[in-house]
Design a protein around this motif. Sequence first.
Motif, PDB file in Angstrom:
ATOM      1  N   VAL A 125       0.801  -1.042  -0.031  1.00 49.52           N
ATOM      2  CA  VAL A 125      -0.091   0.013   0.080  1.00 49.52           C
ATOM      3  C   VAL A 125       1.012   1.286   0.098  1.00 49.52           C
ATOM      4  O   VAL A 125       0.508   2.186  -0.717  1.00 49.52           O
ATOM      5  CB  VAL A 125      -1.016   0.078   1.180  1.00 49.52           C
ATOM      6  N   ARG A 126       2.041   1.109   0.953  1.00 48.23           N
ATOM      7  CA  ARG A 126       2.776   2.354   0.612  1.00 48.23           C
ATOM      8  C   ARG A 126       3.350   2.410  -0.529  1.00 48.23           C
ATOM      9  O   ARG A 126       3.614   3.890  -1.064  1.00 48.23           O
ATOM     10  CB  ARG A 126       3.989   1.955   1.830  1.00 48.23           C
ATOM     11  N   GLU A 127       3.736   1.697  -1.285  1.00 51.59           N
ATOM     12  CA  GLU A 127       4.308   1.986  -2.818  1.00 51.59           C
ATOM     13  C   GLU A 127       3.168   2.557  -3.627  1.00 51.59           C
ATOM     14  O   GLU A 127       3.611   3.370  -4.224  1.00 51.59           O
ATOM     15  CB  GLU A 127       4.974   0.568  -3.245  1.00 51.59           C
ATOM     16  N   ALA A 128       1.961   2.009  -3.443  1.00 51.10           N
ATOM     17  CA  ALA A 128       0.677   2.460  -4.164  1.00 51.10           C
ATOM     18  C   ALA A 128       0.802   3.953  -3.804  1.00 51.10           C
ATOM     19  O   ALA A 128       0.657   4.818  -5.009  1.00 51.10           O
ATOM     20  CB  ALA A 128      -0.489   1.595  -3.978  1.00 51.10           C
ATOM     21  N   ARG A 129       0.692   4.309  -2.688  1.00 53.36           N
ATOM     22  CA  ARG A 129       0.584   5.792  -2.237  1.00 53.36           C
ATOM     23  C   ARG A 129       1.673   6.590  -2.888  1.00 53.36           C
ATOM     24  O   ARG A 129       1.120   7.602  -3.360  1.00 53.36           O
ATOM     25  CB  ARG A 129       0.358   6.034  -1.038  1.00 53.36           C
ATOM     26  N   TRP A 130       2.646   6.214  -2.945  1.00 52.69           N
ATOM     27  CA  TRP A 130       3.785   6.966  -3.279  1.00 52.69           C
ATOM     28  C   TRP A 130       3.917   7.164  -5.057  1.00 52.69           C
ATOM     29  O   TRP A 130       4.058   8.154  -5.396  1.00 52.69           O
ATOM     30  CB  TRP A 130       5.408   6.141  -2.987  1.00 52.69           C
ATOM     31  N   LEU A 163      10.054   0.166  -2.521  1.00 52.15           N
ATOM     32  CA  LEU A 163      10.376   0.799  -1.053  1.00 52.15           C
ATOM     33  C   LEU A 163      10.264  -0.477  -0.120  1.00 52.15           C
ATOM     34  O   LEU A 163      11.188  -0.120   1.124  1.00 52.15           O
ATOM     35  CB  LEU A 163       9.016   1.712  -0.607  1.00 52.15           C
ATOM     36  N   ALA A 164       9.721  -1.339  -0.388  1.00 52.26           N
ATOM     37  CA  ALA A 164       9.647  -2.519   0.633  1.00 52.26           C
ATOM     38  C   ALA A 164      11.079  -3.269   0.527  1.00 52.26           C
ATOM     39  O   ALA A 164      11.522  -3.173  -0.639  1.00 52.26           O
ATOM     40  CB  ALA A 164       8.528  -3.670   0.301  1.00 52.26           C
ATOM     41  N   GLU A 165      11.506  -3.931   1.353  1.00 49.36           N
ATOM     42  CA  GLU A 165      12.663  -4.560   1.330  1.00 49.36           C
ATOM     43  C   GLU A 165      12.859  -6.006   1.778  1.00 49.36           C
ATOM     44  O   GLU A 165      13.358  -6.932   1.165  1.00 49.36           O
ATOM     45  CB  GLU A 165      13.845  -3.843   2.110  1.00 49.36           C
ATOM     46  N   ARG A 215      17.992  -9.368  -7.434  1.00 45.47           N
ATOM     47  CA  ARG A 215      16.655  -8.967  -6.943  1.00 45.47           C
ATOM     48  C   ARG A 215      15.826 -10.035  -6.982  1.00 45.47           C
ATOM     49  O   ARG A 215      15.819 -10.913  -7.957  1.00 45.47           O
ATOM     50  CB  ARG A 215      15.988  -7.826  -7.982  1.00 45.47           C
ATOM     51  N   PRO A 216      14.930  -9.960  -5.965  1.00 44.86           N
ATOM     52  CA  PRO A 216      13.822 -11.224  -5.923  1.00 44.86           C
ATOM     53  C   PRO A 216      13.019 -11.134  -7.039  1.00 44.86           C
ATOM     54  O   PRO A 216      12.241 -10.011  -7.298  1.00 44.86           O
ATOM     55  CB  PRO A 216      13.140 -10.744  -4.747  1.00 44.86           C
ATOM     56  N   ALA A 217      12.616 -12.438  -7.601  1.00 41.37           N
ATOM     57  CA  ALA A 217      11.773 -12.640  -8.811  1.00 41.37           C
ATOM     58  C   ALA A 217      11.407 -14.002  -8.457  1.00 41.37           C
ATOM     59  O   ALA A 217      11.907 -14.822  -7.935  1.00 41.37           O
ATOM     60  CB  ALA A 217      12.878 -12.425  -9.938  1.00 41.37           C
ATOM     61  N   ARG A 218      10.012 -14.325  -9.024  1.00 38.67           N
ATOM     62  CA  ARG A 218       9.701 -15.573  -9.047  1.00 38.67           C
ATOM     63  C   ARG A 218       9.845 -16.402 -10.097  1.00 38.67           C
ATOM     64  O   ARG A 218       9.906 -16.135 -11.132  1.00 38.67           O
ATOM     65  CB  ARG A 218       8.018 -15.486  -8.835  1.00 38.67           C
ATOM     66  N   SER A 219      10.663 -17.784  -9.808  1.00 38.35           N
ATOM     67  CA  SER A 219      11.148 -18.563 -10.903  1.00 38.35           C
ATOM     68  C   SER A 219      10.578 -19.923 -10.568  1.00 38.35           C
ATOM     69  O   SER A 219      10.530 -20.086  -9.317  1.00 38.35           O
ATOM     70  CB  SER A 219      12.879 -18.519 -10.879  1.00 38.35           C
ATOM     71  N   ILE A 220      10.601 -20.704 -11.383  1.00 39.29           N
ATOM     72  CA  ILE A 220      10.668 -22.409 -11.315  1.00 39.29           C
ATOM     73  C   ILE A 220      11.977 -22.704 -10.607  1.00 39.29           C
ATOM     74  O   ILE A 220      12.881 -22.221 -11.101  1.00 39.29           O
ATOM     75  CB  ILE A 220      10.187 -23.055 -12.515  1.00 39.29           C
ATOM     76  N   VAL A 221      11.748 -23.475  -9.601  1.00 38.81           N
ATOM     77  CA  VAL A 221      12.970 -23.977  -8.715  1.00 38.81           C
ATOM     78  C   VAL A 221      13.921 -24.768  -9.744  1.00 38.81           C
ATOM     79  O   VAL A 221      13.475 -25.961 -10.425  1.00 38.81           O
ATOM     80  CB  VAL A 221      12.597 -24.964  -7.537  1.00 38.81           C
TER      81      VAL A 221
END
Length: 361
Positions: free
Chosen positions: A160-165, A189-191, A276-282
């Motif tokens: 939500v914070r990123e959306a407001r930003w 903004l989120a880590e 950077r975090p990303a969603r991947s098949i293992v």
Amino acid sequence: MWPDTRIQELFDIEFPIVQAPMAGANGSAMAIAVAEAGGLGSLPCALLTPDQLRAELGAIRAGTRRPVNVNFFCHRPPQPDVEREAAWRHELSRYYVELGLDPDAPVPASSRAPFDDEFCGLVEELRPEIVSFHFGLPERRLLNRVRATRARIVSSATTVREARWLEDAGCDAIIAQGAEAGGHRGMFLAEAVDRQVGTMALVPQVVDAVKVPVIAAGGIADGRGIAAALALGAAAVQVGTAYLFCPESTVADPHREALRSAHADDTVLTNVFTGRPARSIVNRTVREVGPLSPLAPAFPLAGGALAPLRSAAPSGSADFMSLWSGQGVALRRELTAADLTRVLAQEALARLSSLTSGAAR
Ligand SMILES: Cc1cc2nc3c(=O)[nH]c(=O)nc-3n(C[C@H](O)[C@H](O)[C@H](O)COP(=O)(O)O)c2cc1C
């Protein structure tokens, strides 16, 4: 028929369906097909040179008169960190030895380019109707130049914070990217990766927090998902993984094979491929080095040392390759991008009308 038509009006499209820009996985062919079918086609530019962007956008303009979304990464280029780079090379050295490579040979620089003056000049010249960003927004000077072209400006929020930003910075619409989504988390903004919020919880909270229309993304792969996102207050959806099965997708063969057999619980958030975090098949790299490695250099530098391993691996191997995928992967259907767009719209409308008539099972 559609509960909220703000995005259709804003983007001048027939269906509230955005084909996610997917760097390395789609180009002009998919964007044209989706646009002609009534959705918003997107051209990812993070892996393109300015000349390639010019050629790809030219192909889109020749293939359709419909609006197009051009997408950029807007990370700040990292400071080189020699020690971390060396630790990462050391971590991967066993694979270099296994494949007969010299662990100390120079590696190519990772090629993901952030939005800069040169790309901005192309936006001014070529005037895409929609410009979307990942990882926040570019510096104000560049953003003002994009705005002056009258392009609609969009970016992804994971909280939500990123959306407001993003709303405060002047975005015309906000993508609420739930944790189910394939590819990079748009977080800026989120880590904390393990605190990323799922689509079902994120979308209504973002809708409540901002006035601009919200586009739901993450795990949406059929009409049920679209109807659910719209019921949560989204005005449109952005669909990525479902389009990876289309013939227009440009994923490498081993990636396509992995997608074809993946289940919902075969993906994970990992930083090993780019930093950077990303969603991947293992796969092997994720299993043995990650999923989250403190040694991975900052985005996008981690990718450089994996490139020689990918080239040297036996043909067909997916061991060292990012296999971006969302959790909706097993809802796969192998349709053309145009047919998928139309089917998604039809299914969503049927589901919405059955829900309102009380006939849904
Ligand atoms: C293969 C792949 C590549 C992606 N590349 C980008 C990109 O270049 N720019 C971007 O804004 N989002 C990118 N994303 C994220 C999508 O915009 C979107 O958030 C995600 O695909 C939605 O979730 P889903 O995959 O479950 O449909 C990518 C996603 C995938 C699957």
